[in-house]
Each structure stands twice: as structure tokens, then as C-alpha cells.
Design a protein around this motif. Structure first.
Motif, PDB file in Angstrom:
ATOM      1  N   MET A   1     -25.064   7.948  31.744  1.00 46.04           N
ATOM      2  CA  MET A   1     -24.134   8.356  32.786  1.00 46.04           C
ATOM      3  C   MET A   1     -23.931   7.211  33.772  1.00 46.04           C
ATOM      4  SD  MET A   1     -24.540  11.442  35.486  1.00 46.04           S
ATOM      5  CE  MET A   1     -24.195  10.913  37.135  1.00 46.04           C
ATOM      6  N   ALA A   2     -22.694   7.077  34.238  1.00 44.38           N
ATOM      7  CA  ALA A   2     -22.390   6.050  35.223  1.00 44.38           C
ATOM      8  C   ALA A   2     -23.017   6.418  36.560  1.00 44.38           C
ATOM      9  CB  ALA A   2     -20.887   5.899  35.365  1.00 44.38           C
ATOM     10  N   GLU A   3     -23.323   5.413  37.341  1.00 47.83           N
ATOM     11  CA  GLU A   3     -23.909   5.629  38.658  1.00 47.83           C
ATOM     12  C   GLU A   3     -22.860   5.298  39.710  1.00 47.83           C
ATOM     13  OE1 GLU A   3     -27.133   3.081  40.749  1.00 47.83           O
ATOM     14  OE2 GLU A   3     -28.191   4.618  39.593  1.00 47.83           O
ATOM     15  N   TYR A   4     -22.659   6.208  40.653  1.00 47.20           N
ATOM     16  CA  TYR A   4     -21.675   6.002  41.705  1.00 47.20           C
ATOM     17  C   TYR A   4     -22.378   5.983  43.047  1.00 47.20           C
ATOM     18  CZ  TYR A   4     -18.359   7.159  38.054  1.00 47.20           C
ATOM     19  OH  TYR A   4     -17.641   7.169  36.885  1.00 47.20           O
ATOM     20  N   ILE A   5     -21.973   5.038  43.890  1.00 43.84           N
ATOM     21  CA  ILE A   5     -22.559   4.897  45.214  1.00 43.84           C
ATOM     22  C   ILE A   5     -21.436   4.945  46.243  1.00 43.84           C
ATOM     23  CG2 ILE A   5     -23.890   3.392  46.746  1.00 43.84           C
ATOM     24  CD1 ILE A   5     -25.284   2.325  44.233  1.00 43.84           C
ATOM     25  N   ALA A   6     -21.595   5.804  47.243  1.00 45.51           N
ATOM     26  CA  ALA A   6     -20.589   5.942  48.296  1.00 45.51           C
ATOM     27  C   ALA A   6     -20.556   4.688  49.153  1.00 45.51           C
ATOM     28  CB  ALA A   6     -20.898   7.161  49.157  1.00 45.51           C
ATOM     29  N   GLU A   7     -19.483   4.555  49.916  1.00 48.65           N
ATOM     30  CA  GLU A   7     -19.302   3.385  50.780  1.00 48.65           C
ATOM     31  C   GLU A   7     -20.472   3.195  51.739  1.00 48.65           C
ATOM     32  OE1 GLU A   7     -16.084   3.029  53.980  1.00 48.65           O
ATOM     33  OE2 GLU A   7     -15.126   2.237  52.173  1.00 48.65           O
ATOM     34  N   GLY A   9     -23.538   3.801  51.072  1.00 54.66           N
ATOM     35  CA  GLY A   9     -24.759   3.512  50.326  1.00 54.66           C
ATOM     36  C   GLY A   9     -25.419   4.727  49.703  1.00 54.66           C
ATOM     37  N   THR A  10     -24.864   5.928  49.918  1.00 55.24           N
ATOM     38  CA  THR A  10     -25.431   7.151  49.364  1.00 55.24           C
ATOM     39  C   THR A  10     -25.172   7.220  47.862  1.00 55.24           C
ATOM     40  OG1 THR A  10     -24.995   8.304  51.438  1.00 55.24           O
ATOM     41  CG2 THR A  10     -25.406   9.679  49.506  1.00 55.24           C
ATOM     42  N   LEU A  11     -26.218   7.511  47.098  1.00 49.72           N
ATOM     43  CA  LEU A  11     -26.074   7.700  45.658  1.00 49.72           C
ATOM     44  C   LEU A  11     -25.418   9.049  45.409  1.00 49.72           C
ATOM     45  CD1 LEU A  11     -26.686   6.796  42.736  1.00 49.72           C
ATOM     46  CD2 LEU A  11     -28.872   8.011  42.949  1.00 49.72           C
ATOM     47  N   ILE A  12     -24.342   9.059  44.631  1.00 45.74           N
ATOM     48  CA  ILE A  12     -23.633  10.301  44.306  1.00 45.74           C
ATOM     49  C   ILE A  12     -24.321  10.931  43.101  1.00 45.74           C
ATOM     50  CG2 ILE A  12     -21.415  11.331  43.674  1.00 45.74           C
ATOM     51  CD1 ILE A  12     -21.395   9.927  46.414  1.00 45.74           C
ATOM     52  N   THR A  13     -24.824  12.161  43.284  1.00 47.48           N
ATOM     53  CA  THR A  13     -25.551  12.835  42.222  1.00 47.48           C
ATOM     54  C   THR A  13     -24.662  13.857  41.526  1.00 47.48           C
ATOM     55  OG1 THR A  13     -26.327  14.610  43.667  1.00 47.48           O
ATOM     56  CG2 THR A  13     -27.708  12.614  43.547  1.00 47.48           C
ATOM     57  N   GLU A  14     -25.097  14.308  40.345  1.00 49.91           N
ATOM     58  CA  GLU A  14     -24.376  15.357  39.618  1.00 49.91           C
ATOM     59  C   GLU A  14     -24.308  16.638  40.446  1.00 49.91           C
ATOM     60  OE1 GLU A  14     -22.743  15.619  36.602  1.00 49.91           O
ATOM     61  OE2 GLU A  14     -22.893  13.442  36.533  1.00 49.91           O
TER      62      GLU A  14
END
Length: 101
Positions: A1-7, A9-14
Motif C-alpha cells: 500500500m502507498a503511504e500518504y503524508i499530510a502537509e 507531516g501527519t501519516l494518513i492511515t486507512e
């Protein structure tokens, strides 16, 4: 799964994504949604139908300009958008009148 990080710095979780989907499906209860209209001449990277705009000078009397500003304000538009739409309407009407003749 791709990892997304908000502007920020917060890691976006499922789980976060699932929660947002739920809220969207429910119409964002208890939220106030304010649409954001980007400036027309600035392209957003995601847009595929963006047509660049260039400034063009036109001359008009101060009286006419004041009428344009007033009409734009009454319609909650900036003057550039108002003038573009007014010109487009006039050209469309002219084309209809020409083709009908």
C-alpha cells in the motif's frame, strides 16, 4: 500500500480514510462546507481542462467601469469573471442571431 503524508507531516492511515469516506457518504454532518474558487488564471496541477488566460486591456469610460464593478459585486463575482461571462453571453447571442437570419 502507498503511504500518504499530510502537509503538516501527519501519516494518513486507512482508518482516517475510512472515516472521511463515511463522513462524505453522510453529507459531512455537523460541518460547514465552504467552496473554494481558485483564481481563474492560476492552473491547479490536477486540472486537465485548464486553458491558460492572458491579460488583455480594453478601454471603457469610468461610468461603464463603475456599472461593471457594481454588477459583478451584485453577482458575487470578481470583475474579470463578470466581464468574461458578459462577453461570452453577447457572442453566443450574436452567433444565434446570425445563424437564425
Amino acid at each position: 500500500m502507498a503511504e500518504y503524508i499530510a502537509e503538516d507531516g501527519t501519516l494518513i492511515t486507512e482508518e482516517m480514510i475510512d472515516q472521511w469516506v463515511n463522513e462524505a457518504e453522510q453529507g459531512f454532518p455537523h460541518s460547514i462546507i465552504t467552496p473554494i474558487r481558485p483564481l481563474a488564471w492560476r492552473a491547479m496541477k490536477q486540472q486537465t481542462d485548464y486553458t491558460p488566460m492572458k491579460p488583455h486591456a480594453i478601454r471603457m469610460t469610468d461610468m461603464l467601469w463603475q456599472r461593471v464593478k457594481k454588477a459583478a459585486k451584485e453577482q458575487n463575482m470578481d470583475t474579470s469573471t463578470y466581464v468574461r461571462q458578459a462577453i461570452a453571453r453577447a457572442l453566443t447571442e450574436d452567433a444565434r442571431n446570425t445563424s437564425a437570419a
